[in-house]
Design an enzyme around this catalytic site. Structure first.
Site, PDB file in Angstrom:
ATOM      1  N   GLU A 105      59.495 -79.813  17.501  1.00  0.00           N
ATOM      2  CA  GLU A 105      59.229 -79.745  18.937  1.00  0.00           C
ATOM      3  C   GLU A 105      57.859 -79.154  19.169  1.00  0.00           C
ATOM      4  OE1 GLU A 105      62.260 -77.365  20.795  1.00  0.00           O
ATOM      5  OE2 GLU A 105      63.794 -78.908  20.528  1.00  0.00           O
ATOM      6  N   LYS A 155      71.342 -80.904  16.920  1.00  0.00           N
ATOM      7  CA  LYS A 155      70.340 -80.850  17.977  1.00  0.00           C
ATOM      8  C   LYS A 155      69.645 -82.204  18.127  1.00  0.00           C
ATOM      9  CE  LYS A 155      68.987 -76.046  17.062  1.00  0.00           C
ATOM     10  NZ  LYS A 155      69.819 -75.209  17.889  1.00  0.00           N
ATOM     11  N   HIS A 179      64.027 -65.053  17.375  1.00  0.00           N
ATOM     12  CA  HIS A 179      64.649 -66.153  18.138  1.00  0.00           C
ATOM     13  C   HIS A 179      66.094 -65.848  18.498  1.00  0.00           C
ATOM     14  CE1 HIS A 179      61.104 -68.468  17.373  1.00  0.00           C
ATOM     15  NE2 HIS A 179      61.292 -68.411  16.068  1.00  0.00           N
ATOM     16  N   ARG A 212      80.837 -73.878  23.490  1.00  0.00           N
ATOM     17  CA  ARG A 212      81.736 -72.733  23.267  1.00  0.00           C
ATOM     18  C   ARG A 212      81.423 -71.687  24.312  1.00  0.00           C
ATOM     19  NH1 ARG A 212      77.709 -69.265  21.336  1.00  0.00           N
ATOM     20  NH2 ARG A 212      76.078 -70.374  20.270  1.00  0.00           N
TER      21      ARG A 212
HETATM   22  P1  ADP Z   1      74.800 -67.218  21.985  1.00  0.00           P
HETATM   23  O1  ADP Z   1      74.167 -68.559  21.856  1.00  0.00           O
HETATM   24  O2  ADP Z   1      76.269 -67.222  22.208  1.00  0.00           O
HETATM   25  O3  ADP Z   1      74.066 -66.330  22.903  1.00  0.00           O
HETATM   26  P2  ADP Z   1      73.335 -66.621  19.717  1.00  0.00           P
HETATM   27  O4  ADP Z   1      72.460 -67.732  20.159  1.00  0.00           O
HETATM   28  O5  ADP Z   1      72.758 -65.274  19.597  1.00  0.00           O
HETATM   29  O6  ADP Z   1      74.649 -66.545  20.612  1.00  0.00           O
HETATM   30  O7  ADP Z   1      73.994 -66.965  18.363  1.00  0.00           O
HETATM   31  C1  ADP Z   1      74.423 -68.240  18.106  1.00  0.00           C
HETATM   32  C2  ADP Z   1      75.568 -68.156  17.169  1.00  0.00           C
HETATM   33  O8  ADP Z   1      75.273 -67.364  16.035  1.00  0.00           O
HETATM   34  C3  ADP Z   1      76.762 -67.562  17.823  1.00  0.00           C
HETATM   35  O9  ADP Z   1      77.803 -68.430  17.557  1.00  0.00           O
HETATM   36  C4  ADP Z   1      76.955 -66.229  17.179  1.00  0.00           C
HETATM   37  O10 ADP Z   1      78.290 -65.974  16.835  1.00  0.00           O
HETATM   38  C5  ADP Z   1      76.199 -66.316  15.893  1.00  0.00           C
HETATM   39  N1  ADP Z   1      75.482 -65.055  15.673  1.00  0.00           N
HETATM   40  C6  ADP Z   1      75.668 -63.907  16.328  1.00  0.00           C
HETATM   41  N2  ADP Z   1      74.904 -62.939  15.858  1.00  0.00           N
HETATM   42  C7  ADP Z   1      74.182 -63.456  14.884  1.00  0.00           C
HETATM   43  C8  ADP Z   1      73.192 -62.933  13.998  1.00  0.00           C
HETATM   44  N3  ADP Z   1      72.828 -61.651  13.998  1.00  0.00           N
HETATM   45  N4  ADP Z   1      72.633 -63.784  13.144  1.00  0.00           N
HETATM   46  C9  ADP Z   1      72.979 -65.059  13.136  1.00  0.00           C
HETATM   47  N5  ADP Z   1      73.930 -65.602  13.916  1.00  0.00           N
HETATM   48  C10 ADP Z   1      74.532 -64.818  14.774  1.00  0.00           C
HETATM   49  P1  ADP Z   2      69.522 -71.776  18.259  1.00  0.00           P
HETATM   50  O1  ADP Z   2      70.494 -72.880  18.015  1.00  0.00           O
HETATM   51  O2  ADP Z   2      69.176 -71.077  17.024  1.00  0.00           O
HETATM   52  O3  ADP Z   2      69.943 -70.924  19.403  1.00  0.00           O
HETATM   53  P2  ADP Z   2      67.538 -72.936  20.064  1.00  0.00           P
HETATM   54  O4  ADP Z   2      67.067 -74.329  19.956  1.00  0.00           O
HETATM   55  O5  ADP Z   2      68.494 -72.617  21.146  1.00  0.00           O
HETATM   56  O6  ADP Z   2      68.153 -72.524  18.667  1.00  0.00           O
HETATM   57  O7  ADP Z   2      66.281 -71.968  20.172  1.00  0.00           O
HETATM   58  C1  ADP Z   2      66.369 -70.567  20.049  1.00  0.00           C
HETATM   59  C2  ADP Z   2      65.164 -69.872  20.675  1.00  0.00           C
HETATM   60  O8  ADP Z   2      63.926 -70.316  20.083  1.00  0.00           O
HETATM   61  C3  ADP Z   2      64.974 -70.168  22.139  1.00  0.00           C
HETATM   62  O9  ADP Z   2      65.762 -69.323  22.930  1.00  0.00           O
HETATM   63  C4  ADP Z   2      63.502 -69.940  22.328  1.00  0.00           C
HETATM   64  O10 ADP Z   2      63.192 -68.585  22.411  1.00  0.00           O
HETATM   65  C5  ADP Z   2      62.904 -70.431  21.048  1.00  0.00           C
HETATM   66  N1  ADP Z   2      62.502 -71.841  21.174  1.00  0.00           N
HETATM   67  C6  ADP Z   2      63.280 -72.916  20.944  1.00  0.00           C
HETATM   68  N2  ADP Z   2      62.611 -74.068  21.146  1.00  0.00           N
HETATM   69  C7  ADP Z   2      61.353 -73.722  21.518  1.00  0.00           C
HETATM   70  C8  ADP Z   2      60.167 -74.458  21.828  1.00  0.00           C
HETATM   71  N3  ADP Z   2      60.134 -75.779  21.791  1.00  0.00           N
HETATM   72  N4  ADP Z   2      59.055 -73.767  22.163  1.00  0.00           N
HETATM   73  C9  ADP Z   2      59.065 -72.419  22.179  1.00  0.00           C
HETATM   74  N5  ADP Z   2      60.134 -71.673  21.868  1.00  0.00           N
HETATM   75  C10 ADP Z   2      61.280 -72.289  21.534  1.00  0.00           C
HETATM   76 MG    MG Z   3      70.272 -71.609  21.240  1.00  0.00          MG
END
Ligand code: ADP
Ligand code: ADP
Ligand code: MG
Length: 665
Positions: A200, A116, A235, A295
């Site tokens: 962040e 990230k 999250h 992906r």
């Molecule tokens: P996506 O970003 O595809 O919507 P998520 O953000 O929920 O999926 O999960 C991110 C990654 O973690 C995906 O690659 C998914 O396979 C994996 N994942 C799915 N379910 C879980 C879970 N319960 N806990 C942790 N990781 C998960």
């Molecule tokens: P992951 O790789 O686990 O999916 P993300 O960076 O996509 O991590 O964040 C997952 C979730 O956490 C987001 O969908 C949002 O709900 C929350 N989140 C992430 N960054 C922030 C932020 N800066 N402020 C508030 N919520 C956040």
């Molecule tokens: Mg994410």
């Protein structure tokens, strides 16, 4: 087009990929672990190769074995699905070296977006807006703490290598920073082998809106519009929909353009998702880049429903060198789609994942893996088990309608018709969520579940009396010889007496109360049922498995599933489970009394927060475990002193195993 592909994944996504490949005439090879020998994905593919033990480290992450399987079966390409190896640049590289096409972006793009922190540096250069924060290389705790102060509390600490909501910690004030950092780093190290973090600004009332992008090997990149995934717990996404409600046309266009710019900056090929966090304030909405997932995404069916496209087909076409099937202008959005993730978990117990056998899994009339008004994608069938080895998703329910309102009504209906027994799950919870004022009015943000919690947790949806009457009808149905189906008669009591009245008494426990029931059968037609102290006329009929009931001047329909002890009632208005109190049953004394603390489920012990000799108070965190890809805290049930630690960090522990001993002072 390829003649054979290997699917380097399991469960629902492996079945999903296999369905499209089959339709396209592409042969599929599955891989499977010891735990998955009989799994649905193995049957969905033309051929299957065993790759190791149940744990993911010993199977689905063993990429050398997966490559060998691909070569040995004549596969030309590998589809990684999501999770596991899907964002692993080393694996993509090894595929290329072995002469296999990795169905995904190039190694450089995976690497660029894999961390990230690094991806944010890149996006900054490409002019994509970022959340204010720190994503530098210097990881000294003092500097990180200083940066948090500069950004301004509340802040969010994230694992740079993170995914799946793991490792993330919200920090409200400076005093809590150290502890949150340590715990984030520990989870990051343990899950991703890398403890680098970024910080962040914690965006207020945030919405998660992401853009589906596609690139081809000819330099074209387009987007397939957005998905709103704001409704989350831990999250992690629970509900996803498209289009995002209330998004202005101008903002939609700017987000689409930013996502395409992000993808172009890394010469993106294949399916990807650019995730944005959207801030809602009086001034309107602002969006910031969060991360790019290189992906296919779990929620891709939502985009398929509104665009009418098959994204896996696009992936296969692009990977085999074809250009994008459509131009940006040709992509249209039609109606509204919503996906609900159906997970094995206990919403009322902080969403603790659950395991067990799916004794019943009956679903609504739905298509599988193809676009339709109601679609259910799943990698498990009735009789299969949700094991502790993999994640907790049971199925995805996707609905499509002309409007959001219609899609919502379909979702509510479909959830009512999704009957799962044997594994705790979130079906009823999701139904509560979609009925909240916040969700129906599309007042979306990531705190929706927290804000509406009074309507979501510990909800009773079916009255105890209706539950009991329904169970009684099922019990009588089981006694009638012509019945067929799942119900086992729990006893072969004699039938009606030949004269007068026959009274039979029962006792059920439902929602914690014991309820006495008396069934009064009259010879000349008619039954009366007394539940607690209410007696009324009672009748029931079976319509192809569905019971139609009448009691106390009320009529309702339901499905009831039962085994020797438990009764599960699924009515349109709600769900209830009951236990029949058996007066002869012996209840063993509670063996856990006496200050032993046990693992809530099988998993790995990560750390003890206490040492021998420490005094602890009720609710204090004692140990941290990881199970089903999540961290769980084991807390003290009461006051005491730590007498003994029974495992070491890193140990695998069984469900119910005592982790430590407390002596009660
Ligand atoms: P996506 O970003 O595809 O919507 P998520 O953000 O929920 O999926 O999960 C991110 C990654 O973690 C995906 O690659 C998914 O396979 C994996 N994942 C799915 N379910 C879980 C879970 N319960 N806990 C942790 N990781 C998960
Ligand atoms: P992951 O790789 O686990 O999916 P993300 O960076 O996509 O991590 O964040 C997952 C979730 O956490 C987001 O969908 C949002 O709900 C929350 N989140 C992430 N960054 C922030 C932020 N800066 N402020 C508030 N919520 C956040
Ligand atoms: Mg994410």
């Amino acid at each position: 087009m390829f003649h054979t592909i290997l699917i380097a994944n399991r469960g629902e996504i492996a079945c999903r990929v296999a369905a499209t490949a089959k339709r396209m005439g592409v042969r599929t090879v599955a891989v499977y672990s010891d735990a998955d020998a009989q799994a649905a994905h193995v049957q969905a593919c033309d051929e299957a190769v065993h790759i190791g033990g149940a744990s993911v480290q010993d199977s689905y992450l063993q990429w050398q074995r997966i490559l060998d399987a691909a070569l040995q079966t004549g596969a030309q390409a590998v589809h990684p699905g999501y999770g596991f190896l899907s964002e692993n640049a080393d694996f993509a590289n090894a595929c290329a070296k072995a002469g296999l096409v990795f169905i995904g972006p190039g190694v450089d793009a995976i690497q660029a977006m894999g961390l990230k922190a690094a991806s944010k540096q890149l996006m900054e250069k490409a002019g994509v807006p970022l959340v204010p924060g720190y994503h530098g290389a210097d990881q000294s705790p003092a500097l990180l703490e200083k940066e948090a102060l500069r950004i301004g509390y509340p802040v969010l600490i994230k694992a740079s290598a993170g995914g799946g909501g793991k490792g993330m910690r919200i920090v409200q004030q400076a005093a809590d920073f150290d502890e949150a950092l340590a715990s984030c780093q520990r989870e990051a190290k343990n899950s991703f082998g890398d403890d680098a973090v970024l910080i962040e600004k914690y965006v207020q009332r945030p919405r998660h809106i992401e853009i589906q992008v596609f690139g081809d090997t000819h330099g074209n990149v387009i987007h397939l519009h957005e998905r709103d995934c704001s409704v989350q717990r831990r999250h992690q996404k629970v509900l996803e929909e498209s289009p995002a409600p209330g998004l202005s046309e101008d903002m939609r266009q700017r987000m689409g353009a930013a996502a395409v710019a992000a993808a172009k900056a890394v010469n993106y090929v294949g399916a990807g998702t650019v995730e944005f966090i959207v801030e809602q304030s009086e001034r309107g909405m602002d969006f910031f880049f969060m991360e790019m997932n290189t992906r296919l995404q779990v929620e891709h069916p939502v985009t398929e429903a509104v665009t009418g496209l098959d994204l896996v087909e696009w992936q296969l076409r692009i990977a085999s060198g074809e250009p994008l099937p459509l131009t940006q202008a040709q992509v249209t959005v039609n109606g509204h789609a919503i996906e609900a993730r159906i997970c094995a978990e206990t919403p009322d117990n902080d969403f603790l994942p659950a395991i067990g056998q799916l004794q019943v899994m009956r679903s609504p009339h739905a298509s599988h893996f193809t676009v339709s008004p109601v679609r259910l994608d799943s990698g498990v069938r009735e009789g299969d088990s949700i094991s502790p080895y993999y994640d907790s998703m049971i199925a995805k329910l996707i609905v499509h309608g002309d409007t959001r309102e219609q899609a919502l009504a379909r979702l509510d209906q479909a959830l009512a018709q999704l009957h799962i027994v044997g594994v705790q799950n979130n079906v009823a919870f999701v139904r509560h969520v979609i009925r909240t004022p916040s969700f129906t009015q599309a007042n979306l943000d990531t705190a929706l579940i927290e804000r509406e919690k009074a309507l979501l947790f510990h909800q009773q949806t079916l009255s105890n009396q209706h539950a009991v009457a329904s169970a009684m009808a099922a019990l009588l149905r089981a006694e009638t010889p012509e019945h067929s189906g799942w119900i086992d008669p729990w006893s072969a009591r004699s039938k009606w007496l030949m004269q007068g009245v026959s009274n039979r008494s029962f006792e059920f426990t439902v929602n914690g109360s014991a309820i006495k029931v008396v069934l009064i059968s009259h010879v000349r037609g008619g039954m009366r049922l007394r539940i607690a102290d209410v007696e009324a006329d009672f009748s029931w009929q079976d319509h192809a498995g569905e019971l139609q009931l009448h009691w106390h001047d009320q009529d309702w329909r339901c499905h009831v599933y039962a085994n020797a002890h438990d009764w599960h009632v699924f009515a349109n208005t709600g769900y209830s489970s009951l236990t029949r109190v058996d007066p002869l049953a012996y209840t063993a004394p509670d063996a856990s009394a006496g200050g032993k603390l046990t693992a809530p489920m099988p998993g790995k012990l990560l750390a003890f927060n206490v040492s021998v000799g420490d005094s602890v108070v009720a609710g204090q965190a004692l140990a941290v475990m990881e199970a089903m890809k999540m961290e769980h805290t084991v807390a003290a049930p009461g006051k005491g002193t730590v007498a003994e630690l029974l495992y070491a960090p890193g140990d695998q522990v069984e469900e119910g195993a005592p982790l430590l001993r407390l002596s009660v002072d």
